[in-house]
Write a protein that holds these residues in place. Structure first.
Motif, mmCIF file in Angstrom:
data_model
loop_
_atom_site.group_PDB
_atom_site.id
_atom_site.type_symbol
_atom_site.label_atom_id
_atom_site.label_comp_id
_atom_site.label_asym_id
_atom_site.label_seq_id
_atom_site.Cartn_x
_atom_site.Cartn_y
_atom_site.Cartn_z
ATOM 1 N N ALA A 1 0.836 -1.208 0.000
ATOM 2 C CA ALA A 1 0.000 0.000 0.000
ATOM 3 C C ALA A 1 0.872 1.260 0.000
ATOM 4 N N GLY A 2 1.921 1.281 0.800
ATOM 5 C CA GLY A 2 2.811 2.437 0.851
ATOM 6 C C GLY A 2 3.535 2.645 -0.464
ATOM 7 N N GLY A 3 3.996 1.560 -1.059
ATOM 8 C CA GLY A 3 4.691 1.664 -2.334
ATOM 9 C C GLY A 3 3.797 2.160 -3.454
ATOM 10 N N ILE A 4 2.562 1.653 -3.481
ATOM 11 C CA ILE A 4 1.633 2.100 -4.523
ATOM 12 C C ILE A 4 1.275 3.563 -4.316
ATOM 13 N N LEU A 5 0.897 3.911 -3.092
ATOM 14 C CA LEU A 5 0.464 5.278 -2.802
ATOM 15 C C LEU A 5 1.581 6.285 -3.072
ATOM 16 N N PHE A 6 2.712 6.099 -2.422
ATOM 17 C CA PHE A 6 3.819 7.038 -2.583
ATOM 18 C C PHE A 6 4.385 6.992 -4.005
ATOM 19 N N GLY A 7 4.490 5.796 -4.582
ATOM 20 C CA GLY A 7 5.050 5.662 -5.917
ATOM 21 C C GLY A 7 4.212 6.354 -6.979
ATOM 22 N N LEU A 8 2.899 6.144 -6.939
ATOM 23 C CA LEU A 8 2.029 6.776 -7.941
ATOM 24 C C LEU A 8 2.035 8.296 -7.820
ATOM 25 N N ILE A 9 1.950 8.787 -6.595
ATOM 26 C CA ILE A 9 1.948 10.245 -6.413
ATOM 27 C C ILE A 9 3.292 10.830 -6.836
ATOM 28 N N ALA A 10 4.388 10.127 -6.535
ATOM 29 C CA ALA A 10 5.712 10.602 -6.951
ATOM 30 C C ALA A 10 5.822 10.650 -8.475
ATOM 31 N N VAL A 11 5.276 9.656 -9.151
ATOM 32 C CA VAL A 11 5.320 9.642 -10.617
ATOM 33 C C VAL A 11 4.506 10.813 -11.177
ATOM 34 N N ILE A 12 3.303 11.012 -10.653
ATOM 35 C CA ILE A 12 2.447 12.092 -11.144
ATOM 36 C C ILE A 12 3.104 13.451 -10.912
ATOM 37 N N LEU A 13 3.553 13.695 -9.677
ATOM 38 C CA LEU A 13 4.196 14.979 -9.375
ATOM 39 C C LEU A 13 5.503 15.145 -10.156
ATOM 40 N N GLY A 14 6.243 14.048 -10.333
ATOM 41 C CA GLY A 14 7.489 14.121 -11.088
ATOM 42 C C GLY A 14 7.256 14.507 -12.535
ATOM 43 N N VAL A 15 6.223 13.951 -13.149
ATOM 44 C CA VAL A 15 5.923 14.284 -14.544
ATOM 45 C C VAL A 15 5.498 15.743 -14.657
ATOM 46 N N VAL A 16 4.606 16.184 -13.758
ATOM 47 C CA VAL A 16 4.138 17.569 -13.807
ATOM 48 C C VAL A 16 5.296 18.540 -13.564
ATOM 49 N N ALA A 17 6.136 18.241 -12.568
ATOM 50 C CA ALA A 17 7.275 19.114 -12.268
ATOM 51 C C ALA A 17 8.281 19.128 -13.416
ATOM 52 N N LEU A 18 8.473 17.999 -14.073
ATOM 53 C CA LEU A 18 9.401 17.936 -15.196
ATOM 54 C C LEU A 18 8.880 18.753 -16.376
ATOM 55 N N VAL A 19 7.589 18.669 -16.627
ATOM 56 C CA VAL A 19 7.002 19.464 -17.713
ATOM 57 C C VAL A 19 7.163 20.949 -17.412
ATOM 58 N N LYS A 20 6.891 21.342 -16.171
ATOM 59 C CA LYS A 20 7.035 22.757 -15.798
ATOM 60 C C LYS A 20 8.493 23.205 -15.885
ATOM 61 N N ALA A 21 9.410 22.347 -15.492
ATOM 62 C CA ALA A 21 10.831 22.698 -15.559
ATOM 63 C C ALA A 21 11.277 22.841 -17.008
ATOM 64 N N ASN A 22 10.793 21.971 -17.884
ATOM 65 C CA ASN A 22 11.160 22.064 -19.300
ATOM 66 C C ASN A 22 10.577 23.310 -19.961
#
Length: 159
Positions: free
Chosen positions: A55-76
């Motif tokens: 549960a921790g891996g799914i929860l934290f992992g999915l949110i990290a992926v979503i935030l990472g993609v959004v932050a990467l798009v904004k940084a680019n």
């Protein structure tokens, strides 16, 4: 008293002009926001540390992926900073999700090999009869003991 520059070096240019309070003013671009990238990194780390809990891996992992993609798009686009943190958070989030999948597959294999499905079927067929449920538990415990050499004992009462 000022000294002349050493030979081969140009003379220093004029310094900043004093501002209203007599202090020099320096123009500085405001730092770009990195909050989403930092959040992706932190959640990616938490996901990698807790992937074995599923549960921790799914929860934290999915949110990290979503935030990472959004932050990467904004940084680019240049509207935010922390591109490297976003990439690392994204990678750690993906690793956490992959770790969850591996743990789930291994756990399901062990559960199936040890007769977990038979135990669930036996308890379902007992229809709430406590004697039948106890018999299912005893059979499952005996199967675990025979297959893995592990004795499952009930907890001892404390006084």
């Amino acid at each position: 008293m000022s000294y002349p520059p050493p030979p081969g070096y140009p003379a220093p240019g004029p310094g900043p002009y004093p501002g209203p309070g007599g202090q020099p003013e320096y123009w500085q671009e405001s730092p770009k926001r990195k909050g989403m990238a930092i959040a992706a990194l932190v959640l990616g780390i938490l996901g990698v540390l807790t992937f074995w809990t599923i549960a921790g891996g799914i929860l934290f992992g999915l949110i990290a992926v979503i935030l990472g993609v959004v932050a990467l798009v904004k940084a680019n686009r240049g509207t935010a900073g922390g591109g490297i943190m976003a990439v690392i958070g994204l990678i750690l989030g993906v690793l956490a999700i992959v770790g969850v999948i591996v743990v789930a597959i291994i756990g399901w294999g062990i559960w199936s090999d040890s007769g977990g499905r038979d135990f669930v079927d036996c308890v379902s067929n007992a229809n709430g009869d406590q004697t039948a449920v106890s018999q299912c538990e005893d059979e499952f415990n005996q199967r675990i003991e025979d297959q893995y050499g592990v004795t499952i004992a009930p907890p001892e009462p404390t006084n």
